[in-house]
Every structure is written in structure tokens, then in C-alpha cells.
Design a protein around this motif. Structure first.
Motif, PDB file in Angstrom:
ATOM      1  N   LEU A 269       0.808  -1.224   0.000  1.00 20.37           N
ATOM      2  CA  LEU A 269       0.000   0.000   0.000  1.00 20.37           C
ATOM      3  C   LEU A 269       0.837   1.268   0.000  1.00 20.37           C
ATOM      4  O   LEU A 269       0.323   2.345  -0.314  1.00 20.37           O
ATOM      5  N   LEU A 270       2.111   1.155   0.351  1.00 17.91           N
ATOM      6  CA  LEU A 270       2.958   2.334   0.551  1.00 17.91           C
ATOM      7  C   LEU A 270       3.195   3.095  -0.751  1.00 17.91           C
ATOM      8  O   LEU A 270       3.684   2.540  -1.730  1.00 17.91           O
ATOM      9  N   ILE A 271       2.864   4.373  -0.720  1.00 18.64           N
ATOM     10  CA  ILE A 271       3.113   5.271  -1.850  1.00 18.64           C
ATOM     11  C   ILE A 271       4.348   6.127  -1.588  1.00 18.64           C
ATOM     12  O   ILE A 271       5.189   6.319  -2.459  1.00 18.64           O
ATOM     13  N   ALA A 272       4.461   6.629  -0.373  1.00 19.23           N
ATOM     14  CA  ALA A 272       5.588   7.490  -0.017  1.00 19.23           C
ATOM     15  C   ALA A 272       5.664   7.595   1.507  1.00 19.23           C
ATOM     16  O   ALA A 272       4.652   7.418   2.201  1.00 19.23           O
ATOM     17  N   PRO A 273       6.861   7.884   2.038  1.00 26.45           N
ATOM     18  CA  PRO A 273       8.155   7.902   1.360  1.00 26.45           C
ATOM     19  C   PRO A 273       8.664   6.481   1.133  1.00 26.45           C
ATOM     20  O   PRO A 273       8.668   5.665   2.071  1.00 26.45           O
ATOM     21  N   LEU A 274       9.117   6.190  -0.057  1.00 24.97           N
ATOM     22  CA  LEU A 274       9.505   4.830  -0.409  1.00 24.97           C
ATOM     23  C   LEU A 274      10.742   4.356   0.335  1.00 24.97           C
ATOM     24  O   LEU A 274      10.938   3.154   0.525  1.00 24.97           O
ATOM     25  N   TRP A 275      11.593   5.294   0.774  1.00 28.74           N
ATOM     26  CA  TRP A 275      12.782   4.879   1.525  1.00 28.74           C
ATOM     27  C   TRP A 275      12.412   4.184   2.833  1.00 28.74           C
ATOM     28  O   TRP A 275      13.188   3.378   3.364  1.00 28.74           O
ATOM     29  N   SER A 276      11.216   4.457   3.338  1.00 23.69           N
ATOM     30  CA  SER A 276      10.814   3.879   4.620  1.00 23.69           C
ATOM     31  C   SER A 276      10.547   2.383   4.519  1.00 23.69           C
ATOM     32  O   SER A 276      10.462   1.698   5.543  1.00 23.69           O
ATOM     33  N   ALA A 277      10.400   1.867   3.299  1.00 24.33           N
ATOM     34  CA  ALA A 277      10.151   0.438   3.130  1.00 24.33           C
ATOM     35  C   ALA A 277      11.373  -0.394   3.510  1.00 24.33           C
ATOM     36  O   ALA A 277      11.244  -1.580   3.836  1.00 24.33           O
ATOM     37  N   ASP A 278      12.552   0.211   3.482  1.00 22.38           N
ATOM     38  CA  ASP A 278      13.784  -0.483   3.873  1.00 22.38           C
ATOM     39  C   ASP A 278      14.033  -0.197   5.353  1.00 22.38           C
ATOM     40  O   ASP A 278      14.870   0.637   5.716  1.00 22.38           O
ATOM     41  N   LYS A 279      13.326  -0.918   6.201  1.00 18.49           N
ATOM     42  CA  LYS A 279      13.380  -0.634   7.634  1.00 18.49           C
ATOM     43  C   LYS A 279      14.773  -0.827   8.208  1.00 18.49           C
ATOM     44  O   LYS A 279      15.215  -0.069   9.075  1.00 18.49           O
ATOM     45  N   LYS A 280      15.476  -1.840   7.734  1.00 18.11           N
ATOM     46  CA  LYS A 280      16.830  -2.092   8.237  1.00 18.11           C
ATOM     47  C   LYS A 280      17.733  -0.900   7.967  1.00 18.11           C
ATOM     48  O   LYS A 280      18.506  -0.480   8.835  1.00 18.11           O
ATOM     49  N   ARG A 281      17.632  -0.337   6.777  1.00 21.25           N
ATOM     50  CA  ARG A 281      18.437   0.837   6.439  1.00 21.25           C
ATOM     51  C   ARG A 281      18.087   2.011   7.347  1.00 21.25           C
ATOM     52  O   ARG A 281      18.973   2.722   7.832  1.00 21.25           O
ATOM     53  N   VAL A 282      16.807   2.220   7.583  1.00 14.53           N
ATOM     54  CA  VAL A 282      16.374   3.339   8.424  1.00 14.53           C
ATOM     55  C   VAL A 282      16.900   3.166   9.845  1.00 14.53           C
ATOM     56  O   VAL A 282      17.449   4.103  10.451  1.00 14.53           O
ATOM     57  N   LEU A 288      23.255   5.407  14.138  1.00 13.67           N
ATOM     58  CA  LEU A 288      24.460   6.231  14.074  1.00 13.67           C
ATOM     59  C   LEU A 288      24.321   7.500  14.908  1.00 13.67           C
ATOM     60  O   LEU A 288      25.315   8.147  15.237  1.00 13.67           O
ATOM     61  N   GLU A 289      23.068   7.855  15.231  1.00 19.56           N
ATOM     62  CA  GLU A 289      22.797   9.113  15.924  1.00 19.56           C
ATOM     63  C   GLU A 289      22.270   8.927  17.340  1.00 19.56           C
ATOM     64  O   GLU A 289      22.497   9.763  18.209  1.00 19.56           O
ATOM     65  N   ILE A 290      21.528   7.846  17.567  1.00 24.63           N
ATOM     66  CA  ILE A 290      20.923   7.608  18.879  1.00 24.63           C
ATOM     67  C   ILE A 290      21.156   6.165  19.279  1.00 24.63           C
ATOM     68  O   ILE A 290      21.228   5.274  18.449  1.00 24.63           O
ATOM     69  N   SER A 291      21.279   5.943  20.583  1.00 23.12           N
ATOM     70  CA  SER A 291      21.638   4.618  21.074  1.00 23.12           C
ATOM     71  C   SER A 291      20.697   4.201  22.198  1.00 23.12           C
ATOM     72  O   SER A 291      20.446   4.980  23.131  1.00 23.12           O
ATOM     73  N   PRO A 292      20.173   2.980  22.131  1.00 25.45           N
ATOM     74  CA  PRO A 292      19.294   2.514  23.214  1.00 25.45           C
ATOM     75  C   PRO A 292      20.077   2.234  24.481  1.00 25.45           C
ATOM     76  O   PRO A 292      21.245   1.821  24.438  1.00 25.45           O
ATOM     77  N   ILE A 293      19.446   2.452  25.620  1.00 28.01           N
ATOM     78  CA  ILE A 293      20.034   2.112  26.913  1.00 28.01           C
ATOM     79  C   ILE A 293      19.098   1.156  27.633  1.00 28.01           C
ATOM     80  O   ILE A 293      17.925   1.035  27.288  1.00 28.01           O
ATOM     81  N   CYS A 294      19.610   0.474  28.633  1.00 28.73           N
ATOM     82  CA  CYS A 294      18.809  -0.478  29.386  1.00 28.73           C
ATOM     83  C   CYS A 294      17.796   0.255  30.258  1.00 28.73           C
ATOM     84  O   CYS A 294      18.090   1.302  30.841  1.00 28.73           O
TER      85      CYS A 294
END
Length: 300
Positions: A269-282, A288-294
Motif C-alpha cells: 500500500l505504501l506510496i511514499a516515502p519509499l525509503w521507509s520500506a527499507d526498515k533495516k536501512r532506516v 548512528l545518531e541515537i543509542s538505546p540504553i537499558c
């Protein structure tokens, strides 16, 4: 590097094991679709009521749980599950029907909690009392679709309720010690960076336990798709989204669990933004910018 409290660490701390959500479609509708407040839903909402990844409503709750378990059993051999009433408005039904559905879900031995996606204007007193009752048996989390605090945007997306309904819902749920998770959409048409940050700050200050940051997806079959095809709205680029998420995360204290920093749109169903379909890339870009903590109890 910015840090945030991740939902996976929260699950492990709370339940002592890996936990996955099993999405359930209980055949609900919405006051924005049945004519009570509207007939076409929110402008961004798909025909599936945001439940494209939920189970088959023709199946029982138990059958949907078992089906959902099979999808992730290789990744969750010794883990548990959360029953997630995801599609449409998960409290929009007579309380007797809700009781049957919720009790069936929590009676499953592998279910450790109940999560219910709903609207703040669909929490009458009898439903709140039912949630309070269930919460004494297994944890109940209510996910409120706020999206924005700004009236002009709320009117544009046809949300159908005032901000005061959200305030009341959070107050009543917290009074009953029910955990609250608020959904916020990043990239709504006409909203500035400051608008988005104001929404996030408001949500944090409202005292919620968790927040979901959801990228705006334009899906086929929605009124938003028509607006997009007519050239009336733009969508975010990946780097713009990453920058916005960074600024939002900076406003969220460790006590508030971030349940989502991106989101999946149904690729069919996704029309846009198409880059969001690559979840691993996102996700890799965000890492690279934010890091999870416990997660640690009583974080401030």
C-alpha cells in the motif's frame, strides 16, 4: 551520542525474557468511520484501520495469538507475548464484548500483558473500570492515538476530538495505574520542527509511560494519498526524518520508554516515502545518531 530507553530493554526488565507483540484484529470499527463523528476515518488511516499486520478477524483471539506466535517462533523460542489489539479502535464496543475479548487474551498462558490501541474519546467510565479490573490480573497498556497537539493539524487530519479528551484519558488511566503509550506522527502536512517538538514535550509532560514516534506514511486508498497525488503535500527525506527524531529523542527523559522510532507501512500500500520500506536501512541510520540504553526502574 543521544540515548533513549528502548522497548526491548523494558520488556526484558519487566518480564525477564524476550517479548513480542501479537497483533489482533477483533473486528472493531471507529467513531470516525461509523458515522458517529465521520465516515472516512482520519485522513492518513488505511482501510485496515492501521491493522495491516494484525490477524484475521474471522479467527478467535486465541487462534490469532497462536497464528502470531508461529510467525516469530524461531526468534522467540523461550519468550512471551503481548496481546495487541491494534486494528481500528480497541475500546469501541459494548463493555460485555470487550470483557470477553480481553479475558480470552489474558487467559492465554504465553500472554504477559494486554496492549490496546484506541482513541482518547473512546474511554467511557465502564470501559475504564473494565481496564482497571483486567490490569489487576495482567498488565494493561493503553496506546492513545494523539498524533499532534495542534488544533489546525488535528482538524486537517480529521482526528475528531479536542486535546482536552487526551488530557482526561491520560488522567483517568493513570489514576487507575494503567500504563499509557502515546502515538505521535512525524511529518504531518504543515507542521514545522517546532510544532513536532511541542507535541513531544506535551506528551512527556502529561506523565505517560511510553511514546511512539511514527513516520507519516502515505498509503493507497487514503484521502491523504489523493492529496499527495494532487501535489498538495510533501514527504520527509530520510535525513530530514533522522534529524527530527534526534531532536525529539533529546526531549524524552529515560523514564519514558520509546516503543517506536520508526514504523512499517504495508509495502503493498505504501506510496511514499519509499525509503521507509527499507526498515533495516532506516534503523541503521538512526543508530548512528541515537543509542538505546537499558531500562531501569524509577529513571528520571
Amino acid at each position: 551520542m543521544l540515548t533513549y530507553t528502548s522497548v526491548n530493554s523494558y520488556y526484558r526488565t519487566r518480564f525477564g525474557c524476550k517479548v513480542y507483540k501479537v497483533s489482533i484484529n477483533a473486528g472493531f470499527t471507529c467513531p470516525n468511520r461509523d458515522g458517529t463523528k465521520g465516515e472516512n476515518g482520519c485522513i492518513f488511516c488505511s482501510q485496515g484501520g492501521s491493522g495491516e499486520f494484525a490477524g484475521d478477524p474471522k479467527l478467535s483471539v486465541t487462534e490469532q495469538i497462536e497464528q502470531g506466535k508461529k510467525l516469530v517462533e524461531k526468534k522467540n523460542k523461550n519468550g512471551k507475548y503481548i496481546a495487541y489489539f491494534q486494528a481500528f479502535t480497541g475500546t469501541y464496543a459494548p463493555v460485555d464484548r470487550l470483557r470477553r475479548l480481553y479475558e480470552e487474551a489474558i487467559s492465554h498462558p504465553d500472554i504477559v500483558a494486554l496492549s490496546i490501541a484506541t482513541r482518547p474519546d473512546c474511554l467511557p467510565e465502564d470501559v475504564l473500570d473494565l481496564l482497571d479490573e483486567i490490569n489487576k490480573i495482567k498488565p494493561v497498556w493503553v496506546e492513545l492515538g494523539l498524533q499532534t497537539i495542534h488544533e489546525r493539524t488535528a482538524n486537517y487530519i480529521r482526528r475528531g476530538y479536542p486535546l482536552s479528551d487526551y488530557d482526561r484519558a491520560v488522567k483517568e488511566l493513570k489514576k487507575r495505574q494503567i500504563e499509557v503509550i502515546t502515538h505521535v506522527i512525524i511529518g504531518l502536512p504543515g507542521e514545522t520542527k517546532d510544532d513536532i517538538k511541542e507535541t513531544v514535550s506535551y506528551v512527556v509532560d502529561s506523565g505517560v509511560n511510553g511514546i511512539k514516534l511514527q513516520l507519516l506514511h502515505i498509503l493507497e486508498g487514503t484521502d491523504l494519498a489523493e492529496e499527495f497525488h494532487q501535489g498538495h503535500i510533501d514527504v520527509l527525506e530520510l535525513e530530514e526524518y533522522v534529524d527530527l527524531v534526534k531532536e525529539c529523542v533529546a526531549l524524552i527523559p529515560p523514564r519514558v520508554v520509546i516503543h517506536r522510532i520508526t514504523g512499517d507501512g504495508d509495502k503493498k500500500l505504501l506510496i511514499a516515502p519509499l525509503w521507509s520500506a527499507d526498515k533495516k536501512r532506516v534503523l541503521n541510520r538512526l543508530r548512528l545518531e541515537i543509542s538505546p540504553i537499558c531500562f531501569k526502574r524509577n529513571l528520571t
